[in-house]
Write a protein that holds these residues in place. Structure first.
Motif, PDB file in Angstrom:
ATOM      1  N   LYS A  21      69.962 100.472  56.885  1.00  0.00           N
ATOM      2  CA  LYS A  21      68.742 100.177  57.644  1.00  0.00           C
ATOM      3  C   LYS A  21      67.499 100.371  56.788  1.00  0.00           C
ATOM      4  O   LYS A  21      66.547  99.582  56.867  1.00  0.00           O
ATOM      5  N   LYS A  22      67.490 101.424  55.972  1.00  0.00           N
ATOM      6  CA  LYS A  22      66.334 101.670  55.107  1.00  0.00           C
ATOM      7  C   LYS A  22      66.185 100.553  54.077  1.00  0.00           C
ATOM      8  O   LYS A  22      65.074 100.094  53.788  1.00  0.00           O
ATOM      9  N   LEU A  23      67.299 100.115  53.515  1.00  0.00           N
ATOM     10  CA  LEU A  23      67.244  99.031  52.533  1.00  0.00           C
ATOM     11  C   LEU A  23      66.807  97.727  53.185  1.00  0.00           C
ATOM     12  O   LEU A  23      66.072  96.937  52.582  1.00  0.00           O
ATOM     13  N   GLU A  24      67.258  97.500  54.408  1.00  0.00           N
ATOM     14  CA  GLU A  24      66.863  96.283  55.116  1.00  0.00           C
ATOM     15  C   GLU A  24      65.355  96.247  55.326  1.00  0.00           C
ATOM     16  O   GLU A  24      64.721  95.196  55.209  1.00  0.00           O
ATOM     17  N   ARG A  25      64.795  97.404  55.586  1.00  0.00           N
ATOM     18  CA  ARG A  25      63.357  97.467  55.866  1.00  0.00           C
ATOM     19  C   ARG A  25      62.514  97.480  54.596  1.00  0.00           C
ATOM     20  O   ARG A  25      61.516  96.765  54.496  1.00  0.00           O
ATOM     21  N   HIS A  26      62.928  98.295  53.617  1.00  0.00           N
ATOM     22  CA  HIS A  26      62.063  98.524  52.461  1.00  0.00           C
ATOM     23  C   HIS A  26      62.602  97.977  51.144  1.00  0.00           C
ATOM     24  O   HIS A  26      61.840  97.854  50.180  1.00  0.00           O
ATOM     25  N   PHE A  88      77.869  97.282  53.491  1.00  0.00           N
ATOM     26  CA  PHE A  88      76.616  96.537  53.362  1.00  0.00           C
ATOM     27  C   PHE A  88      76.853  95.048  53.614  1.00  0.00           C
ATOM     28  O   PHE A  88      76.077  94.396  54.326  1.00  0.00           O
ATOM     29  N   CYS A  89      77.917  94.501  53.040  1.00  0.00           N
ATOM     30  CA  CYS A  89      78.217  93.074  53.221  1.00  0.00           C
ATOM     31  C   CYS A  89      78.491  92.762  54.689  1.00  0.00           C
ATOM     32  O   CYS A  89      78.011  91.748  55.223  1.00  0.00           O
ATOM     33  N   ALA A 155      69.582  84.751  44.612  1.00  0.00           N
ATOM     34  CA  ALA A 155      69.995  86.043  45.166  1.00  0.00           C
ATOM     35  C   ALA A 155      68.794  86.918  45.495  1.00  0.00           C
ATOM     36  O   ALA A 155      67.744  86.845  44.847  1.00  0.00           O
ATOM     37  N   THR A 156      68.979  87.759  46.510  1.00  0.00           N
ATOM     38  CA  THR A 156      67.975  88.762  46.871  1.00  0.00           C
ATOM     39  C   THR A 156      68.508  90.179  46.681  1.00  0.00           C
ATOM     40  O   THR A 156      67.772  91.146  46.843  1.00  0.00           O
ATOM     41  N   VAL A 157      69.805  90.278  46.361  1.00  0.00           N
ATOM     42  CA  VAL A 157      70.453  91.576  46.146  1.00  0.00           C
ATOM     43  C   VAL A 157      71.270  91.487  44.862  1.00  0.00           C
ATOM     44  O   VAL A 157      71.969  90.490  44.636  1.00  0.00           O
ATOM     45  N   LEU A 158      71.175  92.524  44.030  1.00  0.00           N
ATOM     46  CA  LEU A 158      71.994  92.583  42.819  1.00  0.00           C
ATOM     47  C   LEU A 158      72.949  93.760  42.923  1.00  0.00           C
ATOM     48  O   LEU A 158      72.525  94.906  43.090  1.00  0.00           O
ATOM     49  N   GLY A 159      74.245  93.464  42.822  1.00  0.00           N
ATOM     50  CA  GLY A 159      75.255  94.509  42.723  1.00  0.00           C
ATOM     51  C   GLY A 159      75.780  94.530  41.301  1.00  0.00           C
ATOM     52  O   GLY A 159      76.383  93.552  40.848  1.00  0.00           O
ATOM     53  N   ILE A 181      64.687  89.895  43.647  1.00  0.00           N
ATOM     54  CA  ILE A 181      65.685  90.886  44.052  1.00  0.00           C
ATOM     55  C   ILE A 181      64.986  92.041  44.765  1.00  0.00           C
ATOM     56  O   ILE A 181      64.161  92.734  44.183  1.00  0.00           O
ATOM     57  N   ARG A 182      65.328  92.230  46.038  1.00  0.00           N
ATOM     58  CA  ARG A 182      64.745  93.327  46.821  1.00  0.00           C
ATOM     59  C   ARG A 182      65.584  94.592  46.740  1.00  0.00           C
ATOM     60  O   ARG A 182      65.073  95.703  46.873  1.00  0.00           O
ATOM     61  N   ILE A 183      66.898  94.414  46.555  1.00  0.00           N
ATOM     62  CA  ILE A 183      67.816  95.549  46.614  1.00  0.00           C
ATOM     63  C   ILE A 183      68.690  95.551  45.366  1.00  0.00           C
ATOM     64  O   ILE A 183      69.306  94.535  45.023  1.00  0.00           O
ATOM     65  N   PHE A 184      68.718  96.686  44.689  1.00  0.00           N
ATOM     66  CA  PHE A 184      69.555  96.863  43.503  1.00  0.00           C
ATOM     67  C   PHE A 184      70.603  97.927  43.818  1.00  0.00           C
ATOM     68  O   PHE A 184      70.253  99.053  44.193  1.00  0.00           O
TER      69      PHE A 184
END
Length: 424
Positions: A21-26, A88-89, A155-159, A181-184
């Motif tokens: 939830k925190k990653l989704e928001r910020h 997460f997925c 992509a908006t997320v990097l794994g 990329i918003r989320i690493f």
């Protein structure tokens, strides 16, 4: 958000759902400390700086969960990369804004993981995958090609799973070139697990905290030194921390300490970052937003994003001058309360426990997860510098008079202060 201090790392005490939830928001950068990471953090200053700049540090290891309980600071849940990534997925299976790029694994492994994840989730949530060559992080040209691949994927997320500390350092070095990329997520062996190239330990083994043994038996040639030699001193250091004998590496406290002359030249964002109240990534995002909305103040943007309380911003705007005023002496709790980092009930509880625990006020606040150790050190360093200056000045009446005159001359006006730190 509560944090648990284990050696020189503050671990965020969150569940998988809370983190999602925190990653989704910020958005943000997630690292997953385990015993091996903590041992590396005792000697690798660069990795320590990388950790300090990360947004979330979550408990990757059942052993760390046991360690936190041993220290009297229980962690509610183990959030390993290999547990969190599939969660997460699934959490974002219907969120078309989440598009993942996988970086890691041997040749073809990331692509295989992409196909399996997309089949499981029911949509193309993984939009790109690449397995880099060995030593790619030392090849700027290959790194730039990877960045271009990620850009083109949308992509908006990097794994990224290329092993620690390589993956954490690569994120830190290149994240600012990956504007979309918003989320690493630093996910270690997760890509191999998702591809089916490596098998995870049975759940009961993981819950007992002996997943390391399963991995050691699976890859003895690669992992024997890590588990049987390099990581064993962790338990001695943990015992020393329990006995309050643990000493952090000398460079841990080397953050910039503003002096009475240069404090006013630091903008509010820099001060908040140095006090470890916002990450470098959050500061840069706020600056980018300010460029698109120049009518908004930096502090206003950070408040709207939920990163910092308005009262905290006001403290750094209005009361920060008191930290460099030689004539003012107030308890640490006053500043932490004024900055909205502690409330009155917490302060009273800490004062009460001080009498029985025989610990310093700040140490108790950190142990309870109410204040980050790095933030506490920032306040103590500033207060300590000023206390030292007061002590020196008191030895010489002339110096004391000159010091007061210097403070009166150098302290900026209220209007000037607002201009410097970007607040109304």
């Amino acid at each position: 958000m509560k944090r648990v201090e284990i050696l020189n790392v503050a671990i965020d005490n969150v569940s998988k759902l809370e983190l999602a939830k925190k990653l989704e928001r910020h958005g943000g950068v997630v690292v997953t400390p385990n015993v091996d990471h903590l041992m590396k953090l005792q000697t690798d200053e660069e990795l320590y700086r990388v950790y300090q700049d990360s947004t979330y540090r979550v408990c990757d290891s059942k052993i760390l969960q046991y360690a936190a309980k041993f220290l009297g600071q229980p962690v509610q849940e183990k959030v390993s990369g290999s547990d969190f990534f599939p969660f997460f997925c699934n959490y974002h299976k219907d969120n078309q804004e989440v598009r993942i790029f996988l970086l890691g694994g041997a040749e073809g492994v990331a692509l295989r993981a992409q196909q399996k994840i997309n089949r499981r989730v029911g949509r193309d949530i993984v939009v790109g995958a690449h397995s880099p060559s060995f030593g790619f992080e030392k090849n700027p040209q290959e790194c730039q090609e990877i960045i271009d691949l990620i850009h083109r994927s949308g992509a908006t997320v990097l794994g990224i799973g290329v092993g620690a500390p390589k993956q954490e350092k690569w994120i830190h070095h290149y994240q600012h070139q990956l504007k979309n990329i918003r989320i690493f997520l630093a996910v270690g062996a997760t890509i191999d697990f998702e591809a089916g190239c490596k098998s995870r330990a049975p759940r009961w083994i993981s819950e007992l905290g002996i997943e390391w043994l399963h991995r050691l038996l699976s890859e003895p040639g690669r992992l024997w030194r890590r588990y049987l030699i390099e990581d064993l001193p962790f338990f001695w250091l943990l015992l020393k921390q329990k006995l309050r004998l643990y000493e952090q590496p000398s460079w841990n406290a080397d953050a910039i300490v503003p002096t009475d002359r240069n404090l006013w030249t630091l903008r509010i964002g820099q001060v908040l970052q140095e006090a470890n109240l916002v990450s470098r990534e959050q500061l840069e995002e706020a600056l980018c937003l300010q460029n698109t909305c120049p009518q908004k103040r930096l502090g206003e943007i950070m408040t709207e994003r939920g990163w910092v309380e308005r009262e905290t911003i006001d403290f750094f705007a209005d009361e920060l001058p008191n930290l460099v005023d030689d004539r003012l002496q107030r308890p640490l709790g006053h500043y932490l309360k004024s900055a909205r980092l502690l409330d009155e009930s917490q302060i009273q509880l800490l004062l009460k426990e001080q009498k029985t625990e025989h610990l310093r006020f700040g140490e108790l606040a950190v142990r309870k997860g109410w204040v980050r150790e790095e933030t506490l050190n920032w306040f103590l360093q500033i207060l300590g510098v000023q206390q030292k200056e007061r002590s020196s000045a008191s030895l010489n009446p002339v110096v004391e008079i000159e010091s007061k005159q210097a403070v009166e001359m150098d302290t900026p006006s209220e209007t000037r202060l607002s201009e410097l730190i970007g607040l109304p």
